[in-house]
Design an enzyme around this catalytic site. Sequence first.
Site, short mmCIF file in Angstrom:
data_model
loop_
_atom_site.label_atom_id
_atom_site.label_comp_id
_atom_site.label_asym_id
_atom_site.label_seq_id
_atom_site.Cartn_x
_atom_site.Cartn_y
_atom_site.Cartn_z
CG PHE A 36 -20.59 -31.52 -2.20
CD1 PHE A 36 -20.70 -31.59 -0.82
CD2 PHE A 36 -19.90 -30.43 -2.74
CE1 PHE A 36 -20.16 -30.60 0.00
CE2 PHE A 36 -19.35 -29.45 -1.93
CZ PHE A 36 -19.48 -29.53 -0.56
CB CYS A 37 -20.43 -30.03 -7.51
SG CYS A 37 -18.78 -30.27 -6.79
CB VAL A 38 -25.71 -31.03 -8.73
CG1 VAL A 38 -27.11 -30.61 -9.16
CG2 VAL A 38 -24.99 -31.69 -9.91
#
Length: 332
Positions: free
Chosen positions: A82-84
Site C-alpha cells: 500500500f505504502c510503496v
Amino acid sequence: MTYRFTTPSPANAATGLTAEVYRQLRDDFLGPVPTFRVLSATPDLLAATWALLREALLAGDTSRVDRELVASAVSRVNRCRFCVDAHVMVLHGLGAHDLAEVVALGGTPPGPRHATLADWAAASRTPGATGWTSAYGPEVTGTVLAFHFINRVVSALLDPDLLPGGLQRSRLVRSAGGRLYARTVRRPIAAGGSLPLLDTGGTTPPAWAGDSPVGVAYASLRAAATQGGDLLGDLARQTVTATVAWEDGRHPDRPAEWAADLTRDLSGVDRVGARIALLAAFAPSAIHPGDVGLWRSRHPGDADLVRLVAYGAITATDHLTRALAPADSSGR
C-alpha cells in the site's frame, strides 16, 4: 479501501483533536486518508503520527523527491505494498516520473546518489546486521522512522490495495494519480505547524534530531504509542521488547507459528495480545482475524486494538534509534 479490523467514524463527523488533525491533513496533505483515519479511535496517537509525517516528510527544505524515495525504500523492505504504491504516485506528482517507475518495479534508482540513498534506507530494517546509522539530517532520518511505524500500522489494519482491484499497479493509473495531486505535493510547507497539536509534557526530543520539530514529533509519537504496552502484563511486554532486540528486523518465515511459539508460556489475553504486538513489529499483515476476535473478547473497542498494534510498531521503530548518533548540521 477496506479497513481490516476497525470501523473509523466518517471524517465529517470528527470533533476535537481529531477534527484539528483532519483540518491540517486537508491543508497540507491529501486529506484524511485511510492511513490516518484508521488511527482516529486514538486521537493522541493520530496527532503524533501526523506530526512526524508532516515534519519529516513534508515540511522544510530537504528535497521532497529524496524523502519520497526514502519512504518508498523503507516501505518496500517492510513489504508494505500500500505504502510503496502511494509514494510511487507522489513521485509522479513531483515530476520524477522515471524514478517513480523504477521504484514501482523494485529496481535500482538511476544515479549513484539516489541508489545510495535507497540502499541506506532499506538497510534500516536490520540495523544490527547491516551496521545502519545515519549521517543525514533529521528530516531524512525522521522519514525513515516515520515509515517504519506507519508501514506496520497500515499493513496491520488496512487492505493492501491502494485503489480498488489494485488499479494503482497500472502505469497509466499511477501517472494519472500523480498528476491529480501534483499541485498539492509540490506546495512548500513551513516546519513546525503540527506541534500545537501535541501534548509534549514529559517528553524529551532525541539527540539525533537536534532542535528540529522532527524530534518533538518523534518523542510525542514514542510516548503515545508506547502506552499500548500498558494493555499487556510485564512478561508479555518483556517478550515483545526482547524479541525486537534479538531478532533485529528479521522477516520470520512462518509468522503465525513463530509468534505462537514465542508466546506459548503466556496466559490468557496476554498470550494473544503479545502475538498481535509481535506480528505488528515483524509481519503485520499476518495478524489473524481469530486473534483479533480473541483480543476483542476482553478489549471490545477499536481504540485498544489500535494502541496494541501501535505498541508493536513503535517497539520495532525505536529499535532503530539505538543506532543513531546525534545528527550533523549539514541538513543532508
